[in-house]
Design an enzyme around this catalytic site. Structure first.
Site, short mmCIF file in Angstrom:
data_model
loop_
_atom_site.label_atom_id
_atom_site.label_comp_id
_atom_site.label_asym_id
_atom_site.label_seq_id
_atom_site.Cartn_x
_atom_site.Cartn_y
_atom_site.Cartn_z
N GLU A 13 -1.74 -6.02 -10.75
CA GLU A 13 -2.12 -4.69 -11.20
C GLU A 13 -2.33 -4.62 -12.71
O GLU A 13 -2.91 -3.65 -13.20
CB GLU A 13 -1.05 -3.67 -10.77
CG GLU A 13 -0.97 -3.53 -9.26
CD GLU A 13 0.22 -2.70 -8.79
OE1 GLU A 13 0.17 -2.22 -7.63
OE2 GLU A 13 1.19 -2.52 -9.55
N ASP A 200 -4.22 0.50 1.84
CA ASP A 200 -3.93 0.53 3.27
C ASP A 200 -3.76 1.98 3.69
O ASP A 200 -3.76 2.89 2.87
CB ASP A 200 -2.67 -0.29 3.59
CG ASP A 200 -1.43 0.24 2.87
OD1 ASP A 200 -0.80 1.17 3.41
OD2 ASP A 200 -1.11 -0.26 1.78
#
Length: 234
Positions: A13, A200
């Site tokens: 990230e 997701d």
């Protein structure tokens, strides 16, 4: 002076941001490496805080106390709780709630930290607006929206839990750090925003989807943050 603290829970990230920054110092505190320098001409401190709410809260406090940051941006991935948010989309926090705080036995609402008087930690409106405009510029094909981040020390991969988070909190995405970063920034009167790329659907497919889409989702968030920094620096 504008000095932005940028937090990611995992290396993927923040790795792209760290590659492109001009580093002047790397300082280790509480097991975290704080990369200080500049990115797109703007002073920054970029750090991987680690996973979970305690790590995230410690990280915010160190950024504010030791590095004197003026703003906090939390970038990363999350599971969607909103049918209008698909994998690859981006959510920009309107506010954040601890979904695993439960002191209802004393009359508090689920998610409310005792003695705070509220349960929603509100993001800075200027940073929200800047993030949305930056996303529309650098990720023009990606759907971006404002919404609510709900955080707890658990990976959500169950339809039943997902439905609970939607019904109880009207959450738009679920993850494990945002509310603690929001909480810490609020207590220190520091503007913040949380940026979440959807990796997701936070349901029974999450364990399969997350590893497949996390890298692309993190790249989209990083591109957004880099563009934000240009505007902050200006």
């Amino acid at each position: 002076m504008i000095k932005t603290g940028i937090i990611g829970a995992m290396e993927l990230e923040v790795e792209e941001l760290k590659k492109e920054m001009a580093v002047t110092a790397i300082i280790r505190k509480a097991g975290m490496d704080f990369h200080e320098g500049s990115l797109n001409g703007t002073p920054v401190v970029i750090v991987r805080c680690g996973i979970g709410k305690v790590n995230a809260a410690l990280c915010v406090q160190i950024l504010i106390d030791e590095f004197k940051v003026s703003h906090v941006i939390n970038t990363g991935v999350a599971g969607s709780l909103n049918a209008g948010l698909d994998i690859g989309d981006i959510l920009i926090s309107r506010d954040a709630i601890h979904h695993d705080m439960d002191v209802r036995v004393f009359g508090y609402r689920l998610g409310e930290v005792p003695q705070m008087g509220f349960r929603e930690f509100k993001a800075d409106e200027k940073l929200m607006d800047l993030a949305k405009k930056a996303c529309e510029k650098v990720n023009p094909d990606i759907h971006v929206m404002y919404g609510r981040v709900v955080s707890g020390d658990q990976f959500i991969s169950s339809k039943e839990v997902k439905e609970h988070l939607i019904a109880e909190f009207q959450g738009d995405c679920a993850e494990m750090e945002g509310a603690s970063i929001a909480h810490g920034a609020y207590l220190n009167n520091t503007p913040f925003v949380i940026i979440r790329a959807i990796s997701d659907k936070a349901d029974d497919s999450a364990e399969m989807d997350y590893p497949t889409f996390e890298s692309a989702a993190a790249r989209h968030s990083a591109a957004l943050v880099k563009e934000m920094l240009k505007e902050l620096g200006a």
